[in-house]
Design a protein around this motif. Sequence first.
Motif, mmCIF file in Angstrom:
data_model
loop_
_atom_site.group_PDB
_atom_site.id
_atom_site.type_symbol
_atom_site.label_atom_id
_atom_site.label_comp_id
_atom_site.label_asym_id
_atom_site.label_seq_id
_atom_site.Cartn_x
_atom_site.Cartn_y
_atom_site.Cartn_z
ATOM 1 N N GLN A 79 -66.449 13.654 78.292
ATOM 2 C CA GLN A 79 -65.910 12.657 77.355
ATOM 3 C C GLN A 79 -66.271 11.243 77.805
ATOM 4 O O GLN A 79 -66.298 10.932 78.999
ATOM 5 N N GLN A 80 -66.543 10.382 76.792
ATOM 6 C CA GLN A 80 -66.834 8.979 77.046
ATOM 7 C C GLN A 80 -65.717 8.128 76.462
ATOM 8 O O GLN A 80 -65.319 8.333 75.313
ATOM 9 N N SER A 81 -65.233 7.210 77.221
ATOM 10 C CA SER A 81 -64.202 6.314 76.691
ATOM 11 C C SER A 81 -64.813 5.408 75.626
ATOM 12 O O SER A 81 -65.904 4.867 75.816
ATOM 13 N N GLY A 82 -64.115 5.279 74.514
ATOM 14 C CA GLY A 82 -64.578 4.411 73.439
ATOM 15 C C GLY A 82 -65.607 5.031 72.536
ATOM 16 O O GLY A 82 -66.147 4.364 71.652
ATOM 17 N N SER A 83 -65.915 6.314 72.721
ATOM 18 C CA SER A 83 -66.908 6.983 71.878
ATOM 19 C C SER A 83 -66.401 8.375 71.502
ATOM 20 O O SER A 83 -65.906 9.115 72.365
ATOM 21 N N PRO A 84 -66.508 8.727 70.217
ATOM 22 C CA PRO A 84 -66.067 10.076 69.829
ATOM 23 C C PRO A 84 -67.031 11.165 70.283
ATOM 24 O O PRO A 84 -66.674 12.336 70.326
#
Length: 803
Positions: A585-590
């Motif tokens: 998972q990337q913060s700020g990206s779905p």
Amino acid sequence: MYLSINWLQDFIPQEIPVQDLADRLTMSGIEVEEIIRTGSEWDNVVVGEILEITRHPNAEKLQLAKVTTGEKILPIVCGAPNIAVGQHIALAVEGAQLPGGMTIKKSKIRGEISEGMICSEPELGLGEDHSGIMVLPPDAPLGMPLARYLKLSDTIFNLGITPNRADCLSVVGLAREIAALFGIPLQLPQYRLEETGDAIDTRVAVEIADADLCPRYTARLVTGLTVKPSPLWMQRRLVNCGIRAINNLVDITNYILLEWGQPLHAFDYSFIQDGKIIVRRAARGEKFTTLDAIARELPDNALMICDGRRPVAIAGIMGGENSGILPATDTVLIESAYFTPHSIARTSRALNLKTEASLRFEKGIDINGVLPSLHRAAQLMAEFGCGKIARGCIDAYPAKLAPPRPVRLSVKKTNAVTGLSLSQQDVTSVLERLHMATQAPDADTLLATAPSFRYDLNEPIDLIEEIARLTGYDHIPVTYPRAALSGNTKNRNLKLAGIIRDMMIARGFFEVINYSFCGPEHIAGMRFAGEDARSTPLPILNPLASSQSVMRTSIVPSLLLNLQENLNNKSSAIKLFELSRVFIQQSGSPQPQEPRRLAGLMAGMQQGEGWNLQNAMVDFYDIKAAVESLLQMLRIRDTRFLQDGREPFLHPHKMLSIYAGDHCIGCLGEVHPDVLEHFDVKVPAYVFELDVDQLAKLWSDAVSFAPFSRQPAILRDIALIVDDTVPAEKFFSAVAGFKNKLLTDMKIFDSFRGGTIQPGKKSLAFRVKFQSNDRTLTDAEVNKIHDRLVAHLVQATGAELRQ
């Protein structure tokens, strides 16, 4: 869709060889999936005549009959009460195997010889009349096989009809297609109506409340009917096409459905209250009991056929229990209508109720075929039910459908697309065989209007496809593409993946392919820290199971599950690897990151069991050797193995991080005992995981060679004492900074603790190789370099020279 060849011949009198017909249909896009031949179940059943009947001397209920086949006279013992001299009957002679499984052979029955059996309808599988034998007309030819006389032998095609060809879901539609394919005449079913009853308007009224779902509704009334079995030929046609025969009135509606592709429904008129038919949408929450005696809650917007007070059928799908045909039915209201496809499809899906009628309505029927089908059904009911047809018919058509529009077709474009060389006359001939009306405004253009039963022909390309089909795909000339040919450059990432797989397999590993998702408990079992992005896997919105509800952030859990399964299956030497993506998972990206990873696992024995094999178990150095070999084969330079404790799922004292230059590209080591316990693995396991995206940046597919030296080498040994915590890697890093071209190699050959070595210290012994490419080195020259090297190592590592 089943097609009876006997039935087809009613409309195409010209006989076509069965295999030729099957091949041509298949090549035209209507696949013949199976060819079924019927009639063999009546082999050795012939037409016979009873010549004489006498009483059986040893049984009161049996009689002795002499039966002739025209060639010989056979004695038959029979118990049927309706046999009589002069009757023509169905005689099963010795060797016959009847549909029920009975084999006929010469035998003695109560002391009297019987050389066959006089058969009843149930014994022949031709009816339900158990009252006695089957009596044939007196003109039935003696000795003729029964299957030939009753036309029981047939060939059935099981056809795969594509969704756009609803017109081929009927015998008439297939006859049209075959006539067009072979260019032969077509004879459509004929009907002749004798309307001798009362005017239908005086007894029936139709109201269409929702014309958007039912543009057209027609009906006829037939009175004075008698419910009885259908003629044998009709029963056999229905059975051969997969529909059970019930009685003459119901069978006729099914017969028309198969013949014309038009679903009909027959209501017992005595149950139609107020003599009225109302076509309307169902009310919210309305319930209805269908013919199969199931009470169903109707979905919103379901179209219903109602009488003056209540629903009597679900339009286009199934009739109601409250208006079905009964043995006492004498007046029938026949419905023939057009219901919009989307309405029937939606209702059928909501009710989970599929019928032959709904199948055809969903795909679309011919709105102009509604009346001919109705007239044909009324004629057959009057003929086989001894009824009277009411004068006139009801034809409520409030929402007339727009007629098909002409399609502009270019002959030049047709030839360009198909590769054929057709003239305008050739194209016109093909289109007219499809019952299309054509006009020719100019020498290259045709305006073609499709018939109402071919609603799928709307664009020029549709017509071009039909022209290619009917001309024959095998008549399209073979052409070859004209293009410059060049070999594709293999994708670098795919090439790397192939090399990795080959190397791993060469070292005895087996590749596994796992799902990219796993259970959250498997990720939790890896002991990732809370701030580690791998500890929070991406959840799946609609998982198949809880054990597959998150996207995996590491391949290692999958390999440990594979290990558990292999151990449960008693595998002794386990080497597995997987090359796939993980999802972080990337913060700020779905969207997650999807890096590629290579993971390997070793457990159990090194080589498996065998009389000539050592029973050594794999250890830390086996997994390290596998990684070293891989990195060496990929020609990745400046690799180092550091014990920095980065990975929590590995044993803190038996793990290494792998570096290439300053970049960490992976890890290896023994799996942590807590992780093994979580995965219920009871043997030590060793794993590695490499970042394939990093490897792709570092590997080189260019192979370079350096000439080996022809000069003798000089070896020197160095023994150094260092703190026990100093890794050997530190010495190799120091040597890399020594910068002397005559020093060509250094290896560690001994590690010692104890003895005269102080506690907390260890002795490391190195063998150093000195060599020149162009001359022989002298001892004095090597000694100078060796002394400088020892001093450099002592200074760089804090070691002391062991005396």
